[in-house]
Design a protein around this motif. Structure first.
Motif, short mmCIF file in Angstrom:
data_model
loop_
_atom_site.label_atom_id
_atom_site.label_comp_id
_atom_site.label_asym_id
_atom_site.label_seq_id
_atom_site.Cartn_x
_atom_site.Cartn_y
_atom_site.Cartn_z
N LYS A 383 -6.65 -8.97 0.61
CA LYS A 383 -5.73 -8.10 1.54
C LYS A 383 -5.29 -6.97 0.73
O LYS A 383 -5.19 -7.06 -0.46
N GLU A 384 -5.39 -5.76 1.45
CA GLU A 384 -4.84 -4.67 0.69
C GLU A 384 -3.97 -4.19 1.85
O GLU A 384 -3.70 -4.29 2.95
N ILE A 385 -2.96 -3.15 1.22
CA ILE A 385 -1.98 -2.55 2.10
C ILE A 385 -2.40 -1.23 2.65
O ILE A 385 -2.72 -0.28 1.79
N ASP A 386 -2.66 -0.99 3.90
CA ASP A 386 -2.79 0.32 4.45
C ASP A 386 -1.54 0.94 4.68
O ASP A 386 -0.85 0.90 5.60
N LEU A 409 -10.08 -7.15 3.72
CA LEU A 409 -11.00 -6.00 3.53
C LEU A 409 -11.77 -6.08 4.65
O LEU A 409 -12.49 -4.83 4.78
N ARG A 410 -11.85 -7.21 5.39
CA ARG A 410 -12.83 -7.09 6.63
C ARG A 410 -12.35 -6.39 7.58
O ARG A 410 -13.05 -5.51 8.16
N THR A 411 -11.18 -6.10 7.84
CA THR A 411 -10.54 -5.45 8.95
C THR A 411 -10.72 -4.03 8.20
O THR A 411 -10.87 -3.04 9.27
N ALA A 412 -10.20 -3.82 7.30
CA ALA A 412 -10.29 -2.18 6.67
C ALA A 412 -11.80 -1.68 6.80
O ALA A 412 -11.78 -0.37 7.09
#
Length: 710
Positions: A383-386, A409-412
C-alpha cells in the motif's frame, strides 16, 4: 684530243618545311597503322573474352529481391524486374523498327560505332556549347549496359567503342538487337520490353501495337522524364517524335503514323502500395548486416502474417481520429514481427511511425516505474498513500484533483495515479527507472527528472512494444526481427536464430507486472481493450491529448498502438483508453482467434464489467478536456466539466481518461457515510470479486528468490 667532261648538276634540295611535312605524314601513317593494328588486336582480344550469347541472355542487370510472407506468398518484388525473354522472331516488327528509328537509324550498316553519328554529335556540341546528342549506337548502348557504367569520361567511351566493335564481330545484328531489347532499362525498375509492356500496358511485349511500341521506344532516352506513370503527356509527346522518325526513315507511312495516336493508348493502373511496404522498408535494410551477397537474386523469407497485416491496417483505419495518424506493431513471443502499420496510407506518406517516430508515451511509461519497484521488493498488494507530493519543486496531481488515501499498488496502477508513481520513482530512484527502460529495449534517451515517471521522454512504438513483449515472455528479452531466412540460387545463405538466454528480470517480477497490467484492462483505464480472453496492457495519453497509446498482450502476441498527429497538435477526445484501445481490441480479436486461450501465471477474475460497466465508468471522466503544465498544475482553459471522482492526469505528458459511462450501471456496493463513493481498495475488491488480501506477514509469493537479481 680528249674532250673535258662538264661537272654533274646537283638536284635542288626540297624546302625544309616540305621535308618535315613528309616526315610527319609518314610518321602519322606508321602510327595510324600501329594504332589500327592495336585497335584490331584489342577488338579481337575483347571478342575472345566476351561471354556467349546464352550467358548474356541469363545475366541480370542488378540485384533482384523477392520478399515472402510467413505463409510463403510474395509480398513485394524489389529491384530490377524482368519479363519474359523474347527471341528475335517474337519481337514485334514495329518494336524493332521504332527502336532503330529513334536510337540508331544506321544500325544495319555500321560496324558497331557510327562515325557519322559521332561527327554530328561533335558538331552539335560545338554549336550549342554542351553535349546534346550522344552519338552512341545500339551496340554501344548494349556494351555500356552490360559491361560498363554511365561515367562521361573518354576512357570509358574508348572501352565502349572497343566492346561495341567486338560485339559486332561476335554476334550478328539480330542477336545484338535481341539482347538490347530484352535488357535495356525502360524505367520504373523494368528491364526489357516485356517487363516494360507489362508494367505500363498490362500485357506482354509480343502484343505491342504501333503506338505502344512508340511509347516504349521513346523511354530509352530519359526513362524518368518520359515514364507514362510519371508524366503521361510527356510520354505521349515523345512517342509522337518516335513515329515521325519511323516515317522519315521509311519504316511506316504518314497515314500509319496518324492512325497510331499515342493519346489513345490505355495505360495499366499502377500497383497499389499498401501498408506491407512499411514492413519491407524496415526489414530489408537489415540485409546489409546479415549477408554479403549484393549481386545474385535473393529470396527473402519474413515473419509477416498477411492476415494479421490486413487486420492491423483495418483496425488503424477504422479507429484513428480524423486528421490523425496511427501506427501498430504486433510481435510474437519469439520476437517475430507479425504485423507493422506505419501510417494510414503508404502512398501519401512513407514515413514509418511504428519504427521512426519518437513520441512521449505518457502513462505507458509507468511500466518501467512499477518494474523497478517490483524488482526492489514491492508487491501488488503493498500500500501507498495517494496524497499530495512535491519532489524537487514538482507537484504531480491526479485528474480528479483529489486523493484517495491508502491504496494498493494494484489500484494505483489500474487507475494510473500520478502521485503514487511519483513516490515510487523517488523511492527506487529515477536513474534506476531509466536503467530499467534501457534494459527493456528503449533506445532513445531517457531523462531522469522526477516527471519522467509520467512519460516525458520520447520513445518509439516498436521499442515500447518490445518491452511489453519481454514482460509477456516472463522477463526474458524479446528482440524484434523480420527476416527468417535468405536464399540465393536455391542455397540458404542466412537463417535467423532466436536468442532466449537474456533474462531481464526474475520471472516473479514479470508475473507481478502482468498481474498489474491485467487489472488495468479489467477494471482500469484500458477496459476498451478487452477481447474475451485474458489480456494485460496499459494505456498512455500525453498532455493536451497529443498522443494516445495502448500496449498489451494476449495468447503469446504483443501489440502496440499509437495515434496522434505528425505535427503534435492536440486531438480532441484522444486518450489511450479510447481509439488506441479499440484499435488494439479489433486487431487482437482477429489476430489471436485461431490461437489457444492462455492463462497468465497470476490470474485476475474477470469482473462482470465485461457485460455491464463497473464503477470506474460511473466516476470516470470521459473527456473533461483539462490541461496541465509540465509541473502538473492546472491550466485555465475556460469552462469545463466538473472534476471526476476518479481517473488520472499525467501532468506534462501523462493524461489518462476512462471510457464514457454507458447508460446501464450496476451497484458497486453501499456508499460511504458521507454520500460519496470512495474508490479505495475495499471498493476495488468488491468490484472485482477479489477476497480481501491477508496481512502482509501472511502473504507468500511462490518461487520468489531470496536475493534481488542484479
Amino acid at each position: 684530243m680528249a674532250r673535258a667532261s662538264s661537272p654533274r648538276t646537283r638536284p635542288t634540295p626540297a624546302p625544309r618545311w616540305r621535308r618535315r611535312l613528309m616526315f610527319t605524314v609518314k610518321a602519322g601513317m606508321v602510327l595510324a597503322l600501329l594504332a589500327l593494328g592495336a585497335l584490331i588486336t584489342a577488338v579481337y582480344v575483347a571478342r575472345a573474352q566476351l561471354p556467349s550469347f546464352e550467358s548474356l541472355k541469363s545475366s541480370p542487370n542488378g540485384q533482384m529481391i523477392r520478399v515472402h510472407a510467413a505463409d510463403g506468398s510474395v509480398l513485394v518484388a524489389l529491384g530490377p524486374s524482368y519479363g519474359e525473354w523474347l527471341s528475335y522472331d517474337r519481337i514485334p516488327t514495329v518494336m524493332r523498327d521504332a527502336t532503330i528509328a529513334v536510337e540508331d537509324r544506321r544500325f544495319n550498316s555500321h560496324l558497331g560505332v557510327d562515325p557519322i553519328g559521332i561527327a554530328r554529335s561533335t558538331m552539335v556540341r560545338l554549336e550549342r556549347g554542351r553535349w546534346v546528342q550522344g552519338g552512341s549506337t545500339i551496340t554501344q548502348q548494349l556494351a555500356r549496359n552490360i559491361f560498363l557504367n554511365n561515367q562521361k569520361k573518354f576512357g570509358r567511351k574508348f572501352r565502349e567503342w572497343i566492346l561495341a566493335l567486338a560485339l559486332e564481330r561476335k554476334f550478328d545484328k539480330d542477336q545484338i538487337l535481341e539482347l538490347y531489347l530484352n535488357k535495356v532499362y525502360y524505367g520504373g525498375g523494368a528491364y526489357g520490353i516485356d517487363a516494360a509492356s507489362r508494367k505500363f500496358f498490362g500485357h506482354g511485349a509480343d502484343r505491342l501495337s504501333l503506338a505502344e511500341a512508340a511509347v516504349i521506344a521513346g523511354l530509352v532516352k530519359a526513362p524518368s522524364n518520359y515514364s507514362p506513370t510519371a508524366d503521361a503527356d510527356a510520354a505521349k509527346g515523345r512517342a509522337g517524335v518516335v513515329l515521325q522518325q519511323m516515317v522519315r526513315n521509311g519504316f511506316i507511312s504518314q497515314g500509319e503514323a496518324d492512325r497510331a495516336d499515342p493519346g489513345d493508348v490505355a495505360l495499366a493502373p499502377p500497383a497499389r502500395q499498401n501498408s506491407v511496404r512499411y514492413f519491407t522498408d524496415w526489414a530489408l535494410p537489415q540485409l546489409d548486416l546479415l549477408i554479403d551477397e549484393t549481386v545474385k537474386p535473393l529470396e527473402v523469407w519474413t515473419t509477416l502474417d498477411p492476415a494479421m497485416q490486413r487486420a492491423g491496417d483495418a483496425a488503424i483505419r477504422a479507429n484513428v481520429p480524423r486528421g490523425a495518424q496511427g501506427a501498430l506493431v504486433a510481435i510474437d513471443r519469439d520476437g517475430a514481427v507479425r504485423a507493422m502499420v506505419g501510417g494510414t496510407d503508404y502512398v501519401s506518406s512513407i514515413y514509418n511511425r511504428a519504427t521512426q517516430a519518437q513520441r512521449q508515451p505518457g502513462s505507458a511509461f509507468k511500466l518501467f516505474v512499477y518494474l523497478a519497484a517490483l524488482e526492489a521488493g514491492k508487491t501488488p498488494e503493498d500500500k501507498e498513500i495517494d496524497e499530495p507530493v512535491t519532489i524537487d519543486g514538482w507537484s504531480p496531481r491526479n485528474d480528479s484533483r483529489r486523493n484517495s488515501g491508502e491504496v494498493t499498488l494494484r489500484t494505483a496502477f489500474a487507475y494510473s495515479l500520478n502521485t503514487v508513481a511519483a513516490k515510487l520513482g523517488q523511492a527506487v530512484g529515477f536513474q534506476t527507472i531509466a536503467d530499467m527502460a534501457r534494459r527493456f529495449g528503449i533506445t532513445t534517451p531517457v531523462n531522469t527528472h522526477p516527471s519522467m515517471v509520467l512519460g516525458t521522454s520520447d520513445v518509439r512504438l516498436i521499442d515500447m512494444t518490445r518491452a511489453f513483449a519481454s514482460v509477456a515472455n516472463k522477463g526474458v528479452a524479446v528482440t524484434p526481427y523480420g527476416i527468417t531466412r535468405v536464399t540465393s540460387d536455391g542455397e540458404v545463405i542466412y537463417t535467423h536464430e532466436v536468442d532466449r538466454s537474456h533474462v531481464l528480470v526474475a520471472p516473479y517480477v514479470a508475473a507481478q507486472m502482468t498481474d498489474l497490467l491485467q487489472t488495468a484492462v479489467n477494471t482500469g483505464t484500458g477496459r476498451a481493450a478487452q477481447i474475451g480472453r485474458p489480456v494485460a496492457g496499459k494505456t498512455g495519453t500525453t498532455s493536451s491529448n497529443k498522443d494516445g497509446w495502448f500496449l498489451g498482450f494476449s495468447s503469446g502476441l504483443t501489440t502496440g498502438v499509437w495515434m496522434g498527429r505528425d505535427d503534435a497538435r492536440p486531438i480532441a477526445g484522444l486518450h489511450g483508453g479510447t481509439a488506441p484501445a479499440r484499435a488494439f481490441a479489433q486487431f487482437m480479436k482477429s489476430a489471436v482467434a485461431s490461437r489457444p486461450i492462455e492463462q497468465f501465471d497470476t490470474q485476475v477474475t474477470l469482473p462482470e464489467a465485461q457485460l455491464e460497466p463497473d464503477a470506474e465508468s460511473y466516476y470516470g471522466a470521459p473527456d473533461n478536456m483539462s490541461f496541465v503544465d509540465e509541473d502538473g498544475g492546472p491550466l485555465d482553459d475556460g469552462p469545463r466539466a466538473p472534476p471526476p471522482a476518479y481517473g488520472e492526469n499525467d501532468p506534462g505528458f501523462g493524461v489518462e481518461r476512462p471510457v464514457t459511462p454507458p447508460s446501464r450501471q450496476r451497484d458497486p456496493g453501499p456508499p460511504p457515510d458521507d454520500g460519496t463513493e470512495r474508490l479505495d481498495q475495499d471498493w476495488l475488491d468488491r468490484a472485482t470479486g477479489r477476497p480481501p488480501p491477508p496481512p502482509r506477514e501472511q502473504q507468500r509469493i511462490p518461487n520468489r528468490p531470496t536475493a534481488t537479481p542484479q
